[in-house]
Motif scaffolding. Sequence first.
Motif, PDB file in Angstrom:
ATOM      1  N   CYS A  41      -7.187  -1.417  -7.212  1.00  5.85           N
ATOM      2  CA  CYS A  41      -6.390  -0.210  -7.415  1.00  5.85           C
ATOM      3  C   CYS A  41      -6.886   0.553  -8.638  1.00  5.85           C
ATOM      4  N   GLU A  42      -6.959   1.861  -8.496  1.00  4.15           N
ATOM      5  CA  GLU A  42      -7.278   2.729  -9.626  1.00  4.15           C
ATOM      6  C   GLU A  42      -6.071   3.603  -9.932  1.00  4.15           C
TER       7      GLU A  42
ATOM      8  N   PHE B   5       2.318   1.526  -3.741  1.00  4.83           N
ATOM      9  CA  PHE B   5       1.336   1.712  -4.813  1.00  4.83           C
ATOM     10  C   PHE B   5       0.448   2.929  -4.578  1.00  4.83           C
ATOM     11  N   SER B   6       0.312   3.364  -3.332  1.00  5.42           N
ATOM     12  CA  SER B   6      -0.525   4.535  -3.063  1.00  5.42           C
ATOM     13  C   SER B   6       0.047   5.812  -3.671  1.00  5.42           C
TER      14      SER B   6
ATOM     15  N   PHE C 162      -6.655  -6.324  -3.011  1.00  5.42           N
ATOM     16  CA  PHE C 162      -6.784  -4.884  -3.239  1.00  5.42           C
ATOM     17  C   PHE C 162      -7.402  -4.614  -4.606  1.00  5.42           C
TER      18      PHE C 162
ATOM     19  N   CYS D 162      -1.599   5.128  -7.243  1.00  5.41           N
ATOM     20  CA  CYS D 162      -2.954   4.580  -7.363  1.00  5.41           C
ATOM     21  C   CYS D 162      -3.781   4.947  -6.141  1.00  5.41           C
ATOM     22  N   ASN D 163      -5.096   4.870  -6.331  1.00  2.00           N
ATOM     23  CA  ASN D 163      -6.017   4.845  -5.207  1.00  2.00           C
ATOM     24  C   ASN D 163      -6.161   3.384  -4.812  1.00  2.00           C
ATOM     25  N   VAL D 164      -5.620   3.008  -3.661  1.00  2.00           N
ATOM     26  CA  VAL D 164      -5.553   1.610  -3.240  1.00  2.00           C
ATOM     27  C   VAL D 164      -6.681   1.317  -2.262  1.00  2.00           C
TER      28      VAL D 164
ATOM     29  N   SER E 288       0.828  -1.219   0.000  1.00  4.94           N
ATOM     30  CA  SER E 288       0.000   0.000   0.000  1.00  4.94           C
ATOM     31  C   SER E 288       0.852   1.255   0.000  1.00  4.94           C
TER      32      SER E 288
END
Length: 316
Positions: free
Chosen positions: A46-47, A25-26, A44, A29-31, A22
């Motif tokens: 992810c966007e 990747f945060s 998860f 992305c929106n995790v 998190s």
Amino acid sequence: MMKLPKRTDSQKIGVKASDFFSSVFSRFCNVIPVPQDRDLGIDFICEIMNGEYPTGKLFNVQCKGTEEVKIKNNSITISIKVTTLNYWLIQSNPTFLIVVDYQNKNLYWSFPQEFLGSLNKDWKKQNIVSIPVSPENCLKQNANSLPNQLISIVHSQSSVTPQNGNYLGTLTLRYAVNKAIISGLTILSSPFYRPFQYIGMSITDAAQAVRGKPNQKGNIIINSEEANMLLEAEGNFISYVDIEVKKTAPWSPNSPFDSETILGVLSINPSELELIRKQTHFHTYYDDKRKLKIGVSCQYEGAPLSVGFSSKYYGD
């Protein structure tokens, strides 16, 4: 001493792996963590973000933590249950396997669908499949962007966007599929899988994709024990697709039905669609992303339930 629950080493590793994933990747992305009661093999959602703005491009992640990454024959091997792999394959957004090397602060990623596509179908008869993860697909703690190859896969394969921020709603395909299975229906595979893909194809390309032969009108009919599919041509292209789900016969136009169940048979996520009109014999949906009108219906007394796809009447 009072007896209390004990946190295991594997649980500790899992928490560390999730937190580290998190934290990295945060940045890109929106995790969104998937709650344990809804976790069937996806940890998860992810966007991908474009700076401060969401892109609507989603992907799923299964996170595997380890204290020590073991590389053999230039590969990290992770054992995954076939039931989990099947679940990944019916998702509308791509699912990545991420191996977290917490000790060295590295993330290794793999797109299992590509590997499974290289195997013969016998893997589905197994209980477990060993998924290779290349050490070259490494994302370090100080990375300043997602790997280009991962981004390319997401852009080419993601199809569901969150509605009103409801990321977990993108998992509703699971419920549609479960409804179909509980109803005793078979989840259809190729060439009946997500049949909207044939709309707009040339007759030649569609015939090759479904392994069928066009008739004199250019239409292609594919028949199996489970379904009958018509690919209707207009000019040199497929303009309409209709699939009859044989096990639902005999049905009556006067009998209500659950269209989400029938969409689940075709591995179509209801959250991708907008329900426009619901009549006893005909449910009308719009697929706003693909600009398609989708109708789930019973055409006549004793007929099976069928699903039709058309771009011609979208928005009418």
